[in-house]
Design a protein around this motif. Sequence first.
Motif, PDB file in Angstrom:
ATOM      1  N   CYS A   6       0.845  -1.195   0.000  1.00 54.74           N
ATOM      2  CA  CYS A   6       0.000   0.000   0.000  1.00 54.74           C
ATOM      3  C   CYS A   6       0.880   1.246   0.000  1.00 54.74           C
ATOM      4  O   CYS A   6       2.008   1.223   0.498  1.00 54.74           O
ATOM      5  N   LEU A   7       0.360   2.349  -0.531  1.00 51.93           N
ATOM      6  CA  LEU A   7       1.038   3.638  -0.475  1.00 51.93           C
ATOM      7  C   LEU A   7       0.382   4.479   0.614  1.00 51.93           C
ATOM      8  O   LEU A   7      -0.808   4.783   0.533  1.00 51.93           O
ATOM      9  N   TYR A   8       1.180   4.830   1.629  1.00 51.70           N
ATOM     10  CA  TYR A   8       0.680   5.628   2.749  1.00 51.70           C
ATOM     11  C   TYR A   8       1.241   7.046   2.689  1.00 51.70           C
ATOM     12  O   TYR A   8       2.429   7.239   2.399  1.00 51.70           O
ATOM     13  N   GLY A   9       0.398   8.027   2.958  1.00 50.96           N
ATOM     14  CA  GLY A   9       0.839   9.406   3.119  1.00 50.96           C
ATOM     15  C   GLY A   9       0.571   9.820   4.551  1.00 50.96           C
ATOM     16  O   GLY A   9      -0.483   9.482   5.115  1.00 50.96           O
ATOM     17  N   PHE A  10       1.509  10.547   5.164  1.00 46.56           N
ATOM     18  CA  PHE A  10       1.374  10.934   6.556  1.00 46.56           C
ATOM     19  C   PHE A  10       1.196  12.442   6.704  1.00 46.56           C
ATOM     20  O   PHE A  10       1.596  13.212   5.822  1.00 46.56           O
ATOM     21  N   PRO A  11       0.624  12.887   7.814  1.00 43.94           N
ATOM     22  CA  PRO A  11       0.387  14.323   8.013  1.00 43.94           C
ATOM     23  C   PRO A  11       1.649  15.174   7.970  1.00 43.94           C
ATOM     24  O   PRO A  11       1.582  16.369   7.690  1.00 43.94           O
ATOM     25  N   ASN A  12       2.808  14.566   8.248  1.00 48.57           N
ATOM     26  CA  ASN A  12       4.071  15.327   8.217  1.00 48.57           C
ATOM     27  C   ASN A  12       4.673  15.393   6.813  1.00 48.57           C
ATOM     28  O   ASN A  12       5.834  15.754   6.636  1.00 48.57           O
ATOM     29  N   GLU A  13       3.879  15.023   5.792  1.00 50.83           N
ATOM     30  CA  GLU A  13       4.257  15.088   4.381  1.00 50.83           C
ATOM     31  C   GLU A  13       5.297  14.039   3.975  1.00 50.83           C
ATOM     32  O   GLU A  13       5.947  14.166   2.944  1.00 50.83           O
ATOM     33  N   HIS A  14       5.438  12.999   4.779  1.00 49.83           N
ATOM     34  CA  HIS A  14       6.279  11.863   4.414  1.00 49.83           C
ATOM     35  C   HIS A  14       5.382  10.741   3.884  1.00 49.83           C
ATOM     36  O   HIS A  14       4.202  10.656   4.244  1.00 49.83           O
ATOM     37  N   TRP A  15       5.951   9.879   3.048  1.00 49.11           N
ATOM     38  CA  TRP A  15       5.184   8.767   2.492  1.00 49.11           C
ATOM     39  C   TRP A  15       6.004   7.494   2.604  1.00 49.11           C
ATOM     40  O   TRP A  15       7.222   7.537   2.788  1.00 49.11           O
ATOM     41  N   GLU A  16       5.324   6.367   2.490  1.00 52.02           N
ATOM     42  CA  GLU A  16       6.040   5.099   2.458  1.00 52.02           C
ATOM     43  C   GLU A  16       5.188   4.038   1.769  1.00 52.02           C
ATOM     44  O   GLU A  16       3.960   4.135   1.715  1.00 52.02           O
ATOM     45  N   VAL A  17       5.868   3.042   1.220  1.00 55.34           N
ATOM     46  CA  VAL A  17       5.202   1.873   0.643  1.00 55.34           C
ATOM     47  C   VAL A  17       5.399   0.744   1.649  1.00 55.34           C
ATOM     48  O   VAL A  17       6.523   0.437   2.031  1.00 55.34           O
ATOM     49  N   ASN A  18       4.303   0.150   2.084  1.00 54.44           N
ATOM     50  CA  ASN A  18       4.413  -0.839   3.144  1.00 54.44           C
ATOM     51  C   ASN A  18       3.262  -1.843   3.061  1.00 54.44           C
ATOM     52  O   ASN A  18       2.315  -1.669   2.287  1.00 54.44           O
ATOM     53  N   LEU A  19       3.374  -2.892   3.869  1.00 53.62           N
ATOM     54  CA  LEU A  19       2.297  -3.873   3.983  1.00 53.62           C
ATOM     55  C   LEU A  19       1.125  -3.253   4.725  1.00 53.62           C
ATOM     56  O   LEU A  19       1.309  -2.307   5.504  1.00 53.62           O
ATOM     57  N   PRO A  20      -0.093  -3.727   4.490  1.00 50.64           N
ATOM     58  CA  PRO A  20      -1.255  -3.159   5.182  1.00 50.64           C
ATOM     59  C   PRO A  20      -1.208  -3.454   6.674  1.00 50.64           C
ATOM     60  O   PRO A  20      -0.452  -4.310   7.143  1.00 50.64           O
ATOM     61  N   ALA A  21      -2.031  -2.731   7.427  1.00 54.20           N
ATOM     62  CA  ALA A  21      -2.103  -2.936   8.871  1.00 54.20           C
ATOM     63  C   ALA A  21      -2.539  -4.362   9.180  1.00 54.20           C
ATOM     64  O   ALA A  21      -3.356  -4.949   8.463  1.00 54.20           O
ATOM     65  N   GLU A  22      -1.999  -4.904  10.259  1.00 59.25           N
ATOM     66  CA  GLU A  22      -2.311  -6.289  10.618  1.00 59.25           C
ATOM     67  C   GLU A  22      -3.626  -6.400  11.387  1.00 59.25           C
ATOM     68  O   GLU A  22      -4.325  -7.404  11.280  1.00 59.25           O
ATOM     69  N   GLU A  23      -3.952  -5.364  12.175  1.00 59.30           N
ATOM     70  CA  GLU A  23      -5.162  -5.462  12.990  1.00 59.30           C
ATOM     71  C   GLU A  23      -6.412  -5.299  12.130  1.00 59.30           C
ATOM     72  O   GLU A  23      -6.407  -4.607  11.120  1.00 59.30           O
ATOM     73  N   VAL A  24      -7.478  -5.979  12.532  1.00 59.43           N
ATOM     74  CA  VAL A  24      -8.758  -5.916  11.833  1.00 59.43           C
ATOM     75  C   VAL A  24      -9.857  -5.633  12.857  1.00 59.43           C
ATOM     76  O   VAL A  24     -10.023  -6.407  13.806  1.00 59.43           O
ATOM     77  N   PRO A  25     -10.628  -4.546  12.707  1.00 62.62           N
ATOM     78  CA  PRO A  25     -10.443  -3.518  11.674  1.00 62.62           C
ATOM     79  C   PRO A  25      -9.274  -2.604  12.030  1.00 62.62           C
ATOM     80  O   PRO A  25      -8.917  -2.498  13.209  1.00 62.62           O
ATOM     81  N   PRO A  26      -8.678  -1.940  11.052  1.00 61.96           N
ATOM     82  CA  PRO A  26      -7.552  -1.044  11.314  1.00 61.96           C
ATOM     83  C   PRO A  26      -8.012   0.227  12.019  1.00 61.96           C
ATOM     84  O   PRO A  26      -9.203   0.552  12.030  1.00 61.96           O
ATOM     85  N   GLU A  27      -7.077   0.951  12.599  1.00 59.15           N
ATOM     86  CA  GLU A  27      -7.403   2.194  13.294  1.00 59.15           C
ATOM     87  C   GLU A  27      -7.948   3.235  12.325  1.00 59.15           C
ATOM     88  O   GLU A  27      -8.882   3.966  12.641  1.00 59.15           O
ATOM     89  N   LEU A  28      -7.363   3.303  11.129  1.00 56.91           N
ATOM     90  CA  LEU A  28      -7.821   4.217  10.080  1.00 56.91           C
ATOM     91  C   LEU A  28      -8.182   3.422   8.831  1.00 56.91           C
ATOM     92  O   LEU A  28      -7.707   2.295   8.661  1.00 56.91           O
ATOM     93  N   PRO A  29      -8.994   3.984   7.943  1.00 52.37           N
ATOM     94  CA  PRO A  29      -9.226   3.322   6.655  1.00 52.37           C
ATOM     95  C   PRO A  29      -7.891   3.052   5.969  1.00 52.37           C
ATOM     96  O   PRO A  29      -6.954   3.852   6.065  1.00 52.37           O
ATOM     97  N   GLU A  30      -7.803   1.926   5.283  1.00 55.20           N
ATOM     98  CA  GLU A  30      -6.553   1.526   4.625  1.00 55.20           C
ATOM     99  C   GLU A  30      -6.536   1.951   3.147  1.00 55.20           C
ATOM    100  O   GLU A  30      -7.582   1.972   2.484  1.00 55.20           O
ATOM    101  N   PRO A  31      -5.342   2.259   2.609  1.00 57.07           N
ATOM    102  CA  PRO A  31      -5.233   2.575   1.161  1.00 57.07           C
ATOM    103  C   PRO A  31      -5.497   1.331   0.321  1.00 57.07           C
ATOM    104  O   PRO A  31      -5.640   0.223   0.842  1.00 57.07           O
ATOM    105  N   ALA A  32      -5.544   1.518  -1.002  1.00 55.35           N
ATOM    106  CA  ALA A  32      -5.741   0.401  -1.925  1.00 55.35           C
ATOM    107  C   ALA A  32      -4.634  -0.633  -1.745  1.00 55.35           C
ATOM    108  O   ALA A  32      -3.457  -0.288  -1.617  1.00 55.35           O
ATOM    109  N   LEU A  33      -5.018  -1.892  -1.773  1.00 55.25           N
ATOM    110  CA  LEU A  33      -4.088  -2.995  -1.525  1.00 55.25           C
ATOM    111  C   LEU A  33      -3.521  -3.541  -2.840  1.00 55.25           C
ATOM    112  O   LEU A  33      -4.231  -3.652  -3.839  1.00 55.25           O
ATOM    113  N   GLY A  34      -2.233  -3.874  -2.837  1.00 52.72           N
ATOM    114  CA  GLY A  34      -1.624  -4.558  -3.975  1.00 52.72           C
ATOM    115  C   GLY A  34      -1.314  -3.682  -5.169  1.00 52.72           C
ATOM    116  O   GLY A  34      -1.311  -4.160  -6.308  1.00 52.72           O
ATOM    117  N   ILE A  35      -1.013  -2.415  -4.936  1.00 59.13           N
ATOM    118  CA  ILE A  35      -0.717  -1.513  -6.057  1.00 59.13           C
ATOM    119  C   ILE A  35       0.515  -1.959  -6.843  1.00 59.13           C
ATOM    120  O   ILE A  35       0.648  -1.659  -8.035  1.00 59.13           O
TER     121      ILE A  35
END
Length: 246
Positions: A49-78
């Motif tokens: 997933c592609l994540y954007g953070f409030p501090n204007e940093h981004w990262e490509v990472n695996l989705p959150a492990e917890e279900v349901p996640p704390e926040l809505p998750e980005p599109a999976l498998g980009i």
Amino acid sequence: MDGGAHNNPRTVEEVFGDFKGRRNALIKALTTEVEDFFQLCDPEKENLCLYGFPNEHWEVNLPAEEVPPELPEPALGINFARDGMQEKDWLALVAVHSDAWLLSVAFYFGARFGFDKADRKRLFSMMNDLPTIFEVVTGAAKKQAKDKSSVSNHSGSKSKSNSKPSNSSKAQAKDEDGGLDEEEEDEHGDTLCGACGENYASDEFWICCDICETWFHAKCVKITPARAEHIKHYKCPSCSNKRARP
């Protein structure tokens, strides 16, 4: 990675600030830092997933492990589609999903903290005033800005002897009385930064690409005024990447 889950913006202005920071991060990933983003999206890896953070940093990472996640998750498998379609089409697809994610996060906060109809309308209006990530990545935002401007204004804004944005520098953004030059403001008012998609501001240093003639906040493409003095022909990150990779 916490995805900004602990940021917890509670007012319309705070949620909009969170939205704007995440948006700027995602735009960087898909424009000025697209080489790094492309390399991180290896189709041989797991769902990313592609994540954007409030501090204007981004990262490509695996989705959150917890279900349901704390926040809505980005599109999976980009990453899986990276090599199966034209790069510009792939980036546009990621941009569309990123826009949808930004809206879902913003209205998640709105629901969580009890925004009423007026607050939701005001929040959406503030977000809607900015071009979407898709519009920035595909160039639609730049085209819309050109359509709003007269031919004469744009011919004036694009005229330059070299790549330095002399029309847009702080030194020439003032008139003899020290105020803003209204004609200067009119020429550039509809110009959007090719990186962050935001409007021209007379108190910021801008630079124009000699290849695609797109204007950028110098800070968005990591060019200082001092460095710009020594650049004869400026080539933006997008044009540099096109020539570097077939």
